[in-house]
Scaffold this active site. Structure first.
Site, PDB file in Angstrom:
ATOM      1  N   ASP A  11       1.134  -0.989   0.157  1.00 61.53           N
ATOM      2  CA  ASP A  11       0.163  -0.162  -0.013  1.00 61.53           C
ATOM      3  C   ASP A  11       0.616   1.242   0.255  1.00 61.53           C
ATOM      4  O   ASP A  11       2.426   1.399   0.865  1.00 61.53           O
ATOM      5  CB  ASP A  11      -0.804   0.431   1.275  1.00 61.53           C
ATOM      6  CG  ASP A  11      -2.068  -1.144   0.952  1.00 61.53           C
ATOM      7  OD1 ASP A  11      -2.421  -1.748   0.285  1.00 61.53           O
ATOM      8  OD2 ASP A  11      -2.498  -1.165   2.245  1.00 61.53           O
ATOM      9  N   ASP A 130     -13.795  -4.461  -2.548  1.00 65.25           N
ATOM     10  CA  ASP A 130     -13.621  -4.434  -0.781  1.00 65.25           C
ATOM     11  C   ASP A 130     -15.082  -4.490  -0.683  1.00 65.25           C
ATOM     12  O   ASP A 130     -15.978  -4.761  -0.833  1.00 65.25           O
ATOM     13  CB  ASP A 130     -13.236  -3.126  -1.002  1.00 65.25           C
ATOM     14  CG  ASP A 130     -11.190  -2.415  -1.008  1.00 65.25           C
ATOM     15  OD1 ASP A 130     -11.028  -3.152  -1.195  1.00 65.25           O
ATOM     16  OD2 ASP A 130     -11.177  -1.352  -1.551  1.00 65.25           O
TER      17      ASP A 130
END
Length: 257
Positions: A11, A130
């Site tokens: 990330d 997600d």
């Protein structure tokens, strides 16, 4: 039988690798390029980079580090973050990425999946999903803008329906980010993976929950996913990728050594 893939996830925010827990409270892990190099040397099959605030900030992934990563690693890598057009994707692929992944932009404009698949081929197009399990409704719900706590929100889509929709539109691979498990390190959500696998006919990558080597084995054996993505266990050197592959081989999981 195709070898199962081990995929470290990085990330990225403000040019550095960060990691949160359940998509919140991100801490800085380190610089992008040395980490990418380390994982390639340890035996990762692929890397995934998420510029986590690109979509919520309304910008495209910062391309300067994409080129630097491409220069130092010889394994495939995928880049995600605010890719809203074929032009955005083309630039990232030109800088050396092998695949692009879209998540919030696909929810905002599902036609984008088809446009990218038509232009670059389905093998280049990953859709990240997600997925959050809502205990009150008992349903798996798709969320967007998850890189920014203040802007994260539920969509109208249930996970299973969105998985089917993105395949119809040309997704070549799906990464299922299981939000309840993210960074908690207590194992992948096996029930959710099986639910998604039952309607997913493209490669499926599990993401969220890896905390020990047995969690990878469990995901591969119980759900038939094609790859497992993890972050904190690799960043914090809890698990070494080379040792993980030896362990999986002993568990009769097909991996590339």
């Amino acid at each position: 039988m195709l070898a199962k893939r081990i995929i470290p996830c990085l990330d990225v925010r403000d040019g550095q690798v960060v990691k949160g827990v359940q998509f919140r409270n991100h801490e800085i892990i380190g610089d992008i390029v040395p980490l990418a190099q380390r994982y390639a040397e340890e035996g990762a099959d692929e890397l995934v980079f998420y510029d986590i605030t690109a979509s919520s900030d309304g910008r495209v992934v910062d391309k300067s580090w994409v080129k630097r990563v491409a220069e130092v690693i010889d394994i495939p890598f995928c880049v995600a973050g605010g890719i809203k057009s074929a032009e955005d994707a083309a630039r990232i692929l030109e800088f050396g990425a092998d695949k692009v992944s879209i998540n919030s932009p696909a929810l905002a404009n599902p036609q984008l999946i088809t446009d990218l698949a038509d232009k670059f081929g389905v093998q280049c197009i990953v859709v990240g999903i997600d997925s959050y399990f809502d205990k009150e409704t008992g349903k798996y719900q798709v969320y967007q803008f998850t890189g920014d706590e203040a802007r994260t929100k539920a969509t109208k889509w249930e996970t299973k329906d969105w998985v089917q929709e993105v395949q119809k539109r040309g997704a070549g691979e799906i990464v299922l980010n299981m939000m309840n498990q993210d960074g908690v390190r207590n194992g992948y959500d096996i029930d959710q993976l099986n639910m998604v696998r039952s309607v997913c006919n493209v490669p499926l990558i599990a993401s969220g929950g890896a905390g020990a080597m047995e969690h990878f084995a469990e995901a591969y054996k119980k759900t038939n996913v094609d790859g497992a993505l993890a972050a904190s266990v690799f960043h914090k050197q809890i698990i070494n990728i080379g040792e993980l592959k030896q362990y999986l081989k002993q568990q009769d999981v097909e991996v590339r050594l």
